[in-house]
Scaffold this motif. Structure first.
Motif, PDB file in Angstrom:
ATOM      1  N   ALA A  22      14.167 -72.004 -10.622  1.00 43.98           N
ATOM      2  CA  ALA A  22      13.883 -71.110  -9.497  1.00 43.98           C
ATOM      3  C   ALA A  22      13.831 -69.659  -9.963  1.00 43.98           C
ATOM      4  O   ALA A  22      12.972 -68.887  -9.516  1.00 43.98           O
ATOM      5  CB  ALA A  22      14.932 -71.284  -8.402  1.00 43.98           C
ATOM      6  N   THR A  23      14.720 -69.289 -10.874  1.00 47.93           N
ATOM      7  CA  THR A  23      14.728 -67.925 -11.402  1.00 47.93           C
ATOM      8  C   THR A  23      13.464 -67.646 -12.198  1.00 47.93           C
ATOM      9  O   THR A  23      12.850 -66.581 -12.065  1.00 47.93           O
ATOM     10  CB  THR A  23      15.983 -67.695 -12.277  1.00 47.93           C
ATOM     11  N   ALA A  57      -3.148 -78.675   1.407  1.00 46.10           N
ATOM     12  CA  ALA A  57      -2.284 -79.127   0.314  1.00 46.10           C
ATOM     13  C   ALA A  57      -1.627 -77.944  -0.393  1.00 46.10           C
ATOM     14  O   ALA A  57      -0.445 -77.991  -0.741  1.00 46.10           O
ATOM     15  CB  ALA A  57      -3.086 -79.965  -0.687  1.00 46.10           C
ATOM     16  N   VAL A  58      -2.380 -76.870  -0.582  1.00 42.38           N
ATOM     17  CA  VAL A  58      -1.838 -75.666  -1.225  1.00 42.38           C
ATOM     18  C   VAL A  58      -0.692 -75.096  -0.395  1.00 42.38           C
ATOM     19  O   VAL A  58       0.389 -74.783  -0.913  1.00 42.38           O
ATOM     20  CB  VAL A  58      -2.952 -74.608  -1.419  1.00 42.38           C
ATOM     21  N   LEU A  59      -0.903 -74.971   0.909  1.00 44.80           N
ATOM     22  CA  LEU A  59       0.114 -74.396   1.786  1.00 44.80           C
ATOM     23  C   LEU A  59       1.365 -75.269   1.850  1.00 44.80           C
ATOM     24  O   LEU A  59       2.490 -74.760   1.823  1.00 44.80           O
ATOM     25  CB  LEU A  59      -0.461 -74.175   3.186  1.00 44.80           C
ATOM     26  N   LEU A  60       1.169 -76.588   1.926  1.00 42.29           N
ATOM     27  CA  LEU A  60       2.330 -77.485   1.972  1.00 42.29           C
ATOM     28  C   LEU A  60       3.132 -77.423   0.677  1.00 42.29           C
ATOM     29  O   LEU A  60       4.359 -77.510   0.703  1.00 42.29           O
ATOM     30  CB  LEU A  60       1.885 -78.915   2.276  1.00 42.29           C
ATOM     31  N   GLN A  61       2.456 -77.232  -0.450  1.00 39.43           N
ATOM     32  CA  GLN A  61       3.154 -77.084  -1.726  1.00 39.43           C
ATOM     33  C   GLN A  61       4.039 -75.830  -1.710  1.00 39.43           C
ATOM     34  O   GLN A  61       5.191 -75.869  -2.136  1.00 39.43           O
ATOM     35  CB  GLN A  61       2.152 -77.016  -2.883  1.00 39.43           C
ATOM     36  N   ILE A  66       9.427 -73.188  -1.336  1.00 37.06           N
ATOM     37  CA  ILE A  66      10.360 -72.263  -0.680  1.00 37.06           C
ATOM     38  C   ILE A  66      11.513 -73.041  -0.051  1.00 37.06           C
ATOM     39  O   ILE A  66      12.670 -72.639  -0.158  1.00 37.06           O
ATOM     40  CB  ILE A  66       9.636 -71.404   0.389  1.00 37.06           C
ATOM     41  N   SER A  67      11.211 -74.173   0.570  1.00 29.05           N
ATOM     42  CA  SER A  67      12.269 -75.000   1.160  1.00 29.05           C
ATOM     43  C   SER A  67      13.235 -75.497   0.096  1.00 29.05           C
ATOM     44  O   SER A  67      14.451 -75.540   0.317  1.00 29.05           O
ATOM     45  CB  SER A  67      11.672 -76.198   1.899  1.00 29.05           C
ATOM     46  N   GLY A  68      12.707 -75.871  -1.060  1.00 33.91           N
ATOM     47  CA  GLY A  68      13.551 -76.339  -2.147  1.00 33.91           C
ATOM     48  C   GLY A  68      14.456 -75.253  -2.688  1.00 33.91           C
ATOM     49  O   GLY A  68      15.606 -75.504  -3.048  1.00 33.91           O
ATOM     50  N   ALA A  69      13.937 -74.028  -2.728  1.00 37.22           N
ATOM     51  CA  ALA A  69      14.726 -72.903  -3.234  1.00 37.22           C
ATOM     52  C   ALA A  69      15.755 -72.437  -2.204  1.00 37.22           C
ATOM     53  O   ALA A  69      16.780 -71.879  -2.562  1.00 37.22           O
ATOM     54  CB  ALA A  69      13.810 -71.751  -3.612  1.00 37.22           C
ATOM     55  N   ARG A  70      15.470 -72.663  -0.927  1.00 36.25           N
ATOM     56  CA  ARG A  70      16.359 -72.247   0.166  1.00 36.25           C
ATOM     57  C   ARG A  70      16.644 -73.426   1.088  1.00 36.25           C
ATOM     58  O   ARG A  70      16.192 -73.458   2.230  1.00 36.25           O
ATOM     59  CB  ARG A  70      15.719 -71.122   0.977  1.00 36.25           C
ATOM     60  N   GLY A  72      19.018 -74.292   2.898  1.00 35.37           N
ATOM     61  CA  GLY A  72      19.700 -74.018   4.160  1.00 35.37           C
ATOM     62  C   GLY A  72      18.799 -73.456   5.238  1.00 35.37           C
ATOM     63  O   GLY A  72      19.194 -73.370   6.401  1.00 35.37           O
ATOM     64  N   ARG A  73      17.580 -73.084   4.876  1.00 32.89           N
ATOM     65  CA  ARG A  73      16.655 -72.507   5.845  1.00 32.89           C
ATOM     66  C   ARG A  73      15.666 -73.566   6.322  1.00 32.89           C
ATOM     67  O   ARG A  73      15.177 -74.354   5.534  1.00 32.89           O
ATOM     68  CB  ARG A  73      15.872 -71.348   5.228  1.00 32.89           C
ATOM     69  N   ARG A  74      15.407 -73.561   7.622  1.00 31.90           N
ATOM     70  CA  ARG A  74      14.479 -74.532   8.200  1.00 31.90           C
ATOM     71  C   ARG A  74      13.090 -73.908   8.289  1.00 31.90           C
ATOM     72  O   ARG A  74      12.910 -72.879   8.933  1.00 31.90           O
ATOM     73  CB  ARG A  74      14.972 -74.954   9.583  1.00 31.90           C
ATOM     74  N   ILE A  75      12.134 -74.553   7.608  1.00 31.25           N
ATOM     75  CA  ILE A  75      10.741 -74.101   7.664  1.00 31.25           C
ATOM     76  C   ILE A  75       9.921 -75.218   8.290  1.00 31.25           C
ATOM     77  O   ILE A  75       9.899 -76.338   7.783  1.00 31.25           O
ATOM     78  CB  ILE A  75      10.203 -73.746   6.265  1.00 31.25           C
ATOM     79  N   GLU A  76       9.296 -74.913   9.410  1.00 24.41           N
ATOM     80  CA  GLU A  76       8.478 -75.881  10.131  1.00 24.41           C
ATOM     81  C   GLU A  76       7.008 -75.574   9.871  1.00 24.41           C
ATOM     82  O   GLU A  76       6.567 -74.447  10.081  1.00 24.41           O
ATOM     83  CB  GLU A  76       8.774 -75.820  11.634  1.00 24.41           C
ATOM     84  N   ALA A  77       6.282 -76.570   9.394  1.00 22.86           N
ATOM     85  CA  ALA A  77       4.865 -76.377   9.063  1.00 22.86           C
ATOM     86  C   ALA A  77       3.985 -77.145  10.044  1.00 22.86           C
ATOM     87  O   ALA A  77       4.203 -78.325  10.287  1.00 22.86           O
ATOM     88  CB  ALA A  77       4.592 -76.842   7.641  1.00 22.86           C
TER      89      ALA A  77
END
Length: 193
Positions: A22-23, A57-61, A66-70, A72-77
């Motif tokens: 991630a870094t 596909a690009v946007l979902l990636q 971002i979801s993997g890095a964070r 605890g945060r909920r991202i709804e697509a």
């Protein structure tokens, strides 16, 4: 790093590998932002290579990254782009990553972040929304300028993300705008066909 990640690791080692990856990704993104800033300032704007792209596909990636890095945060697509879009996929991934990272950093940690994408005539529209404190009206005018940061309690960043996102929008013949009130902040990208 990939060779290490493929070998058997303990749970703690897996966490360390994930943090290092991630870094590396974040540092690479900062370098890309600085290079794009330099290209834009030296004239000619940010170059784009347009081709038919499965933008969904690009946007979902990007959302998954971002979801993997964070976690605890909920991202709804809610991404509905059934046909390929003529665009620069990597640059729009960068724009989307900048908008989502901005929402994670400045939005309410309790509220979801929503990303919506729709085909529109021959182009498309993408929006990223989050709950949280509204952006002050005097700051909205400066948000898309380089090195602009709203007072944010010491959060890190160069103040280039929104500027670069705006330049990527312009390079596609589109525009990036923001609306912010007491209920939510929404960044919207519109690219004509």
């Amino acid at each position: 790093m990939r060779a290490i990640a493929r070998s058997p690791l303990s749970e703690q080692q897996e966490r360390i590998v994930s943090l290092v990856e991630a870094t590396i990704k974040r540092m690479s993104g900062l370098i890309d932002d600085i290079m794009d800033f330099a290209r834009g300032r030296l004239g000619g704007g940010i170059p784009v290579r347009l081709c038919e792209t499965d933008l969904a596909a690009v946007l979902l990636q990007v959302v998954n990254e971002i979801s993997g890095a964070r976690p605890g945060r909920r991202i709804e697509a809610d991404i509905r782009l059934p046909l390929p879009i003529m665009c620069d996929g990597p640059k729009l991934a960068q724009l989307t990553s900048n908008l989502l990272a901005n929402a994670v950093a400045h939005g309410s940690p309790d509220g979801p972040i929503t990303i919506t994408a729709r085909s529109k005539d021959a182009g498309f529209e993408l929006s990223v929304a989050n709950a949280g404190e509204p952006i002050p009206a005097d700051a909205v005018e400066r948000l898309f300028l380089p090195f602009t940061r709203v007072a944010d309690g010491g959060k890190q960043g160069l103040g280039l993300g929104l500027y670069i996102a705006s330049e990527i929008a312009k390079a596609h013949g589109g525009r990036l705008r923001v609306a912010s009130d007491e209920t939510r902040t929404v960044f919207t990208l519109e690219i004509p066909g």
